[in-house]
Design a protein around this motif. Structure first.
Motif, PDB file in Angstrom:
ATOM      1  N   ALA A  56      27.266  10.617  20.063  1.00 16.26           N
ATOM      2  CA  ALA A  56      28.112  10.914  21.214  1.00 16.26           C
ATOM      3  C   ALA A  56      28.680   9.642  21.836  1.00 16.26           C
ATOM      4  O   ALA A  56      29.792   9.637  22.378  1.00 16.26           O
ATOM      5  CB  ALA A  56      27.322  11.707  22.259  1.00 16.26           C
ATOM      6  N   ILE A  57      27.932   8.547  21.761  1.00 21.19           N
ATOM      7  CA  ILE A  57      28.406   7.251  22.260  1.00 21.19           C
ATOM      8  C   ILE A  57      29.246   6.550  21.189  1.00 21.19           C
ATOM      9  O   ILE A  57      30.335   6.040  21.461  1.00 21.19           O
ATOM     10  CB  ILE A  57      27.217   6.355  22.662  1.00 21.19           C
ATOM     11  N   ALA A  58      28.748   6.541  19.954  1.00 22.16           N
ATOM     12  CA  ALA A  58      29.396   5.790  18.870  1.00 22.16           C
ATOM     13  C   ALA A  58      30.825   6.246  18.610  1.00 22.16           C
ATOM     14  O   ALA A  58      31.695   5.433  18.271  1.00 22.16           O
ATOM     15  CB  ALA A  58      28.564   5.901  17.596  1.00 22.16           C
ATOM     16  N   LYS A  59      31.101   7.538  18.788  1.00 22.60           N
ATOM     17  CA  LYS A  59      32.435   8.059  18.462  1.00 22.60           C
ATOM     18  C   LYS A  59      33.528   7.520  19.387  1.00 22.60           C
ATOM     19  O   LYS A  59      34.718   7.644  19.085  1.00 22.60           O
ATOM     20  CB  LYS A  59      32.430   9.583  18.499  1.00 22.60           C
ATOM     21  N   ASN A  60      33.133   6.908  20.484  1.00 23.05           N
ATOM     22  CA  ASN A  60      34.100   6.344  21.423  1.00 23.05           C
ATOM     23  C   ASN A  60      34.582   4.954  21.016  1.00 23.05           C
ATOM     24  O   ASN A  60      35.452   4.387  21.686  1.00 23.05           O
ATOM     25  CB  ASN A  60      33.487   6.269  22.822  1.00 23.05           C
ATOM     26  N   TYR A  61      34.013   4.415  19.956  1.00 21.90           N
ATOM     27  CA  TYR A  61      34.333   3.051  19.560  1.00 21.90           C
ATOM     28  C   TYR A  61      34.694   2.984  18.077  1.00 21.90           C
ATOM     29  O   TYR A  61      34.366   3.874  17.297  1.00 21.90           O
ATOM     30  CB  TYR A  61      33.142   2.115  19.835  1.00 21.90           C
ATOM     31  N   ASN A  62      35.360   1.910  17.718  1.00 23.93           N
ATOM     32  CA  ASN A  62      35.705   1.653  16.321  1.00 23.93           C
ATOM     33  C   ASN A  62      34.790   0.545  15.803  1.00 23.93           C
ATOM     34  O   ASN A  62      35.176  -0.616  15.688  1.00 23.93           O
ATOM     35  CB  ASN A  62      37.180   1.247  16.207  1.00 23.93           C
ATOM     36  N   ILE A  63      33.556   0.923  15.488  1.00 29.48           N
ATOM     37  CA  ILE A  63      32.536  -0.061  15.117  1.00 29.48           C
ATOM     38  C   ILE A  63      32.636  -0.389  13.636  1.00 29.48           C
ATOM     39  O   ILE A  63      32.651   0.505  12.791  1.00 29.48           O
ATOM     40  CB  ILE A  63      31.129   0.472  15.453  1.00 29.48           C
ATOM     41  N   GLN A  64      32.715  -1.673  13.338  1.00 36.09           N
ATOM     42  CA  GLN A  64      32.752  -2.156  11.966  1.00 36.09           C
ATOM     43  C   GLN A  64      31.372  -2.702  11.586  1.00 36.09           C
ATOM     44  O   GLN A  64      30.622  -3.158  12.446  1.00 36.09           O
ATOM     45  CB  GLN A  64      33.809  -3.261  11.812  1.00 36.09           C
ATOM     46  N   PHE A  65      31.066  -2.641  10.303  1.00 36.71           N
ATOM     47  CA  PHE A  65      29.756  -3.118   9.840  1.00 36.71           C
ATOM     48  C   PHE A  65      29.921  -4.248   8.830  1.00 36.71           C
ATOM     49  O   PHE A  65      30.803  -4.176   7.971  1.00 36.71           O
ATOM     50  CB  PHE A  65      28.966  -1.955   9.228  1.00 36.71           C
ATOM     51  N   PRO A  66      29.104  -5.299   8.910  1.00 42.37           N
ATOM     52  CA  PRO A  66      28.084  -5.495   9.944  1.00 42.37           C
ATOM     53  C   PRO A  66      28.721  -5.784  11.301  1.00 42.37           C
ATOM     54  O   PRO A  66      29.736  -6.485  11.383  1.00 42.37           O
ATOM     55  CB  PRO A  66      27.295  -6.705   9.436  1.00 42.37           C
ATOM     56  N   GLY A  67      28.143  -5.204  12.344  1.00 37.84           N
ATOM     57  CA  GLY A  67      28.672  -5.377  13.688  1.00 37.84           C
ATOM     58  C   GLY A  67      27.715  -6.135  14.578  1.00 37.84           C
ATOM     59  O   GLY A  67      26.506  -6.193  14.314  1.00 37.84           O
ATOM     60  N   ILE A  68      28.255  -6.721  15.637  1.00 37.58           N
ATOM     61  CA  ILE A  68      27.448  -7.457  16.609  1.00 37.58           C
ATOM     62  C   ILE A  68      27.697  -6.845  17.980  1.00 37.58           C
ATOM     63  O   ILE A  68      28.815  -6.860  18.483  1.00 37.58           O
ATOM     64  CB  ILE A  68      27.803  -8.959  16.623  1.00 37.58           C
ATOM     65  N   PHE A  69      26.644  -6.278  18.577  1.00 41.02           N
ATOM     66  CA  PHE A  69      26.756  -5.677  19.902  1.00 41.02           C
ATOM     67  C   PHE A  69      26.547  -6.755  20.968  1.00 41.02           C
ATOM     68  O   PHE A  69      26.431  -7.930  20.677  1.00 41.02           O
ATOM     69  CB  PHE A  69      25.732  -4.554  20.063  1.00 41.02           C
ATOM     70  N   GLY A  70      26.481  -6.308  22.217  1.00 41.33           N
ATOM     71  CA  GLY A  70      26.235  -7.221  23.334  1.00 41.33           C
ATOM     72  C   GLY A  70      27.502  -7.547  24.096  1.00 41.33           C
ATOM     73  O   GLY A  70      28.386  -8.223  23.568  1.00 41.33           O
ATOM     74  N   HIS A  71      27.598  -7.044  25.337  1.00 33.73           N
ATOM     75  CA  HIS A  71      28.811  -7.299  26.130  1.00 33.73           C
ATOM     76  C   HIS A  71      28.506  -7.740  27.562  1.00 33.73           C
ATOM     77  O   HIS A  71      29.428  -7.985  28.332  1.00 33.73           O
ATOM     78  CB  HIS A  71      29.701  -6.047  26.165  1.00 33.73           C
ATOM     79  N   GLU A  72      27.240  -7.876  27.921  1.00 31.79           N
ATOM     80  CA  GLU A  72      26.863  -8.342  29.256  1.00 31.79           C
ATOM     81  C   GLU A  72      26.341  -9.773  29.124  1.00 31.79           C
ATOM     82  O   GLU A  72      25.149  -9.989  28.939  1.00 31.79           O
ATOM     83  CB  GLU A  72      25.780  -7.442  29.854  1.00 31.79           C
ATOM     84  N   PHE A  73      27.223 -10.752  29.214  1.00 27.78           N
ATOM     85  CA  PHE A  73      26.751 -12.090  28.853  1.00 27.78           C
ATOM     86  C   PHE A  73      27.428 -13.214  29.624  1.00 27.78           C
ATOM     87  O   PHE A  73      28.467 -13.041  30.265  1.00 27.78           O
ATOM     88  CB  PHE A  73      26.922 -12.314  27.355  1.00 27.78           C
ATOM     89  N   SER A  74      26.785 -14.360  29.515  1.00 31.80           N
ATOM     90  CA  SER A  74      27.286 -15.602  30.100  1.00 31.80           C
ATOM     91  C   SER A  74      27.098 -16.714  29.078  1.00 31.80           C
ATOM     92  O   SER A  74      26.338 -16.571  28.116  1.00 31.80           O
ATOM     93  CB  SER A  74      26.526 -15.926  31.388  1.00 31.80           C
TER      94      SER A  74
END
Length: 350
Positions: A56-74
């Motif tokens: 249900a979450i994954a279908k909202n994105y165009n995820i490629q493999f191998p993929g790298i997550f993580g979007h809350e960063f400094s």
């Protein structure tokens, strides 16, 4: 031979299927990009859901493999493309807005980058920050003040979600509020509501959330354990039978939202920020007859990042939301902790 880096990669669209590697190709930047050396990255609920591969979450994105997550960063600026903004230099401390907004559509023109017509996202559609380095469009960088730690910087994105939700629901003087869910986002909503002067803020959780509810009480909230009472009746009891004027979904659970609607006073408003697996069956008659408003909240606007930094400069303390810090190599331990609802935002560091 290209340079390599350490990274956590998702190898397939299945539960698990993530591994820590030390020989992943280091990104090469485009002319308008800046290479950011990652210093801290939070594990968002989205990252955790994609680790377990929630369709249900994954279908909202165009995820490629191998993929790298993580979007809350400094991190710090490591390299600057020739067409990138000139207001950054090597070594600058930064946070990153992960929404790659188009800056062309009518929504972007209003600063509403969260609902941009064309908005790929770093950490899902594009490589994210579960890595030592990430290539980012220069206009997505935001300076991080020296007095804000990298770990706090990694919490700014989540704080933005809370600020945007509160801003859109817009509580008024004298309003009572309830926050549905006592995870990181829910506790940040509580903090923002208290910061702007909402005196009575209730917050719900389950029996397994006793530590989180205790922390919520320490923050000035009124905890409601849904395993020990009927949360709707408890909210009514605490508001003299009227209900609250504003409610905020931070649970990502359809049943919690349905309860939230029942907690509202007439003319009440509920903001929905969660992404539930199941479909909701809201009581439309109650919504109509009690003249209730349902407000969807997606991420944050461009201004929200600067609101968050200003609030922190003026005394908003969010350090305790970052409950644990672990190295990239221990990401599986972090995911298991989240499976067991241990901690709040777990911060990964290279």
């Amino acid at each position: 031979m290209s340079e390599t880096m350490a990274a956590i990669i998702k190898t397939a669209p299945k539960p698990g299927c993530m591994e820590y590697v030390t020989d992943f190709p280091k990104p090469e930047i485009k002319e308008d990009e800046i290479l950011v050396q990652v210093k801290a990255c939070g594990i968002c609920g989205t990252d955790h859901s994609l680790y377990g591969w929630n369709e249900a979450i994954a279908k909202n994105y165009n995820i490629q493999f191998p993929g790298i997550f993580g979007h809350e960063f400094s991190g710090v600026v490591a390299e600057i493309g020739p067409a990138a903004p000139k207001n950054f230099k090597i070594g600058d401390r930064v946070v990153v807005n992960p929404v790659l907004f188009c800056n062309v559509c009518s929504y972007c023109a209003k600063g509403q980058i969260n609902i941009c017509d064309n908005r790929p996202f770093y950490g899902t559609d594009l490589p994210g920050a579960f890595a030592e380095y990430v290539a980012i469009r220069g206009t997505n960088l935001i300076p991080l003040p020296d007095n804000v730690s990298f770990e706090e910087g990694a919490l700014l994105e989540a704080l933005g979600v809370a600020i945007n939700a509160v801003d859109r629901v817009n509580p008024q003087m004298g309003d009572c509020a309830v926050v549905l869910g006592c995870g990181a986002i829910g506790l940040l909503m509580l903090k923002v509501l208290k910061y702007i002067g909402v005196e009575k803020v209730m917050i719900t959780g389950l029996g397994i959330d006793k530590k989180r509810l205790a922390l919520a009480e320490k923050m000035g909230g009124i905890p409601i354990n849904c395993d020990e009472c009927d949360p709707v009746e408890r909210v009514k009891e605490l508001t003299g039978g009227r209900g609250v004027q504003v409610a905020f979904d931070a649970a990502g659970n359809a049943r919690a939202v349905e309860q939230g609607v029942q907690m509202l006073a007439k003319n009440g408003k509920i903001g929905i920020s969660g992404l539930p697996k199941e479909k909701s069956t809201l009581d439309m008659t109650t919504i109509s007859m009690r003249q209730l408003s349902i407000i969807g909240n997606r991420a944050y606007e461009r201004k929200t990042w600067f609101q968050g930094l200003d609030m922190m400069a003026n005394g908003l303390d969010i350090k305790e939301i970052g409950s644990h810090t672990l190295p990239f190599s221990e990401f599986e331990k972090a995911m298991k902790m989240l499976d067991n609802r241990e901690g709040l935002r777990i911060i990964l560091v290279p």
